[in-house]
Design a protein around this motif. Structure first.
Motif, mmCIF file in Angstrom:
data_model
loop_
_atom_site.group_PDB
_atom_site.id
_atom_site.type_symbol
_atom_site.label_atom_id
_atom_site.label_comp_id
_atom_site.label_asym_id
_atom_site.label_seq_id
_atom_site.Cartn_x
_atom_site.Cartn_y
_atom_site.Cartn_z
ATOM 1 N N ARG B 97 0.834 -1.191 0.000
ATOM 2 C CA ARG B 97 0.000 0.000 0.000
ATOM 3 C C ARG B 97 0.875 1.250 0.000
ATOM 4 O O ARG B 97 1.896 1.297 0.660
ATOM 5 C CB ARG B 97 -0.897 -0.021 1.228
ATOM 6 C CG ARG B 97 -1.868 -1.186 1.197
ATOM 7 C CD ARG B 97 -2.708 -1.189 2.438
ATOM 8 N NE ARG B 97 -3.489 0.030 2.506
ATOM 9 C CZ ARG B 97 -4.290 0.344 3.494
ATOM 10 N NH1 ARG B 97 -4.416 -0.471 4.524
ATOM 11 N NH2 ARG B 97 -4.965 1.465 3.487
ATOM 12 N N ALA B 98 0.453 2.256 -0.771
ATOM 13 C CA ALA B 98 1.090 3.572 -0.826
ATOM 14 C C ALA B 98 2.508 3.520 -1.385
ATOM 15 O O ALA B 98 3.304 4.407 -1.137
ATOM 16 C CB ALA B 98 1.102 4.228 0.558
ATOM 17 N N GLU B 99 2.847 2.515 -2.141
ATOM 18 C CA GLU B 99 4.150 2.466 -2.811
ATOM 19 C C GLU B 99 3.969 2.755 -4.294
ATOM 20 O O GLU B 99 2.843 2.931 -4.783
ATOM 21 C CB GLU B 99 4.809 1.108 -2.590
ATOM 22 C CG GLU B 99 5.150 0.860 -1.137
ATOM 23 C CD GLU B 99 6.274 -0.127 -0.957
ATOM 24 O OE1 GLU B 99 6.408 -0.644 0.167
ATOM 25 O OE2 GLU B 99 7.025 -0.388 -1.910
ATOM 26 N N THR B 100 5.071 2.812 -5.019
ATOM 27 C CA THR B 100 5.029 3.156 -6.441
ATOM 28 C C THR B 100 4.089 2.218 -7.189
ATOM 29 O O THR B 100 4.152 0.998 -7.027
ATOM 30 C CB THR B 100 6.439 3.058 -7.052
ATOM 31 O OG1 THR B 100 7.288 3.968 -6.369
ATOM 32 C CG2 THR B 100 6.404 3.393 -8.538
ATOM 33 N N GLN B 101 3.228 2.814 -8.003
ATOM 34 C CA GLN B 101 2.250 2.039 -8.751
ATOM 35 C C GLN B 101 2.709 1.861 -10.196
ATOM 36 O O GLN B 101 3.214 2.792 -10.815
ATOM 37 C CB GLN B 101 0.894 2.750 -8.713
ATOM 38 C CG GLN B 101 0.338 2.820 -7.289
ATOM 39 C CD GLN B 101 -0.985 3.528 -7.212
ATOM 40 O OE1 GLN B 101 -1.712 3.660 -8.208
ATOM 41 N NE2 GLN B 101 -1.343 3.978 -6.022
#
Lengths: 113, 112
Positions: B97-101
């Motif tokens: 979660r909330a890391e580079t997509q």
């Protein structure tokens, strides 16, 4: 409310003419700022992540910098293959726990030979 | 090797029909997303799943229903398609979660 604004909306450059794209943000607390490149008909391609003011990242002709209010994507001696839409996105304190990336509307870059 | 793939690439259909878009990632990521990109190229998140659990459900009509059979797949089913649903839909994934997509190539949906 968190906001991301990119400028200019469109930019036309001659090959070799360096310039910068701007991404200004108003967020509750920056957790990360992301730059993506999007070619027509394709998905966004990840370029950089910046986390704190003063941070810089480079990749070939691209250099991303970050201040407390904005990020710049500097393009040095661009080539026609750099033509694309460049997107900026942020994670903020408000959006962090929900994984929500807030995107700007992008800068459409055209580089002419 | 394709990291995030979507099928179909193009989808043309009539108003009122039901359709599905499939997404698969081979990156071993735990979190997957659906985004909608409108005609002005603005990307807006619709849903996110972490380990098959729904995390984000933005204000989208309940005609849109995501389904995650496992961590590598996230499908989007749309009931009673409307003209305004015409857009490009992107799937994305991140390690956590909330890391580079990382984004897929998109599905271009046109509702006639």
């Amino acid at each position: 409310e968190d906001q991301v604004t990119q400028s200019p909306e469109a930019l036309r450059l001659q090959e070799g003419e360096s310039s910068s794209l701007n991404c200004s943000y108003t967020v509750s607390g920056l957790r990360g700022l992301f730059w993506y490149r999007q070619d027509p008909g394709k998905g966004p391609e990840f370029l950089f992540t910046l986390y704190s003011a003063g941070e810089e990242k480079e990749k070939e002709r691209l250099k991303a910098t970050l201040t407390k209010k904005e990020s710049f994507l500097h393009i040095t001696a661009p080539k026609p293959e750099d033509s694309a839409t460049y997107l900026c996105a942020v994670h903020s304190d408000r959006s962090y726990n929900t994984d929500k990336l807030i995107f700007g509307t992008g800068t459409r870059l055209q580089v002419f030979p | 090797d394709t990291a995030v793939s979507q099928t179909p690439k193009y989808l043309v259909t009539q108003m009122g029909n039901d359709k599905s878009i499939k997404c698969e990632q081979n990156l071993g990521h735990d979190t997957m997303y659906w985004y909608k990109q409108d005609s002005k190229k603005f990307l807006k998140i619709m849903f996110s799943y972490n380990n098959k659990e729904l995390i984000i459900n933005e204000t989208v009509p309940n005609r849109f229903s995501p389904k995650s059979p496992d961590k590598a797949h996230l499908n989007l089913h749309i009931n009673s398609l409307e003209l305004g649903d015409s857009a490009v839909y992107f799937c994305a994934s991140s390690r956590d979660r909330a890391e580079t997509q990382y984004f897929g190539p998109g599905t271009r949906l046109l509702v006639l």
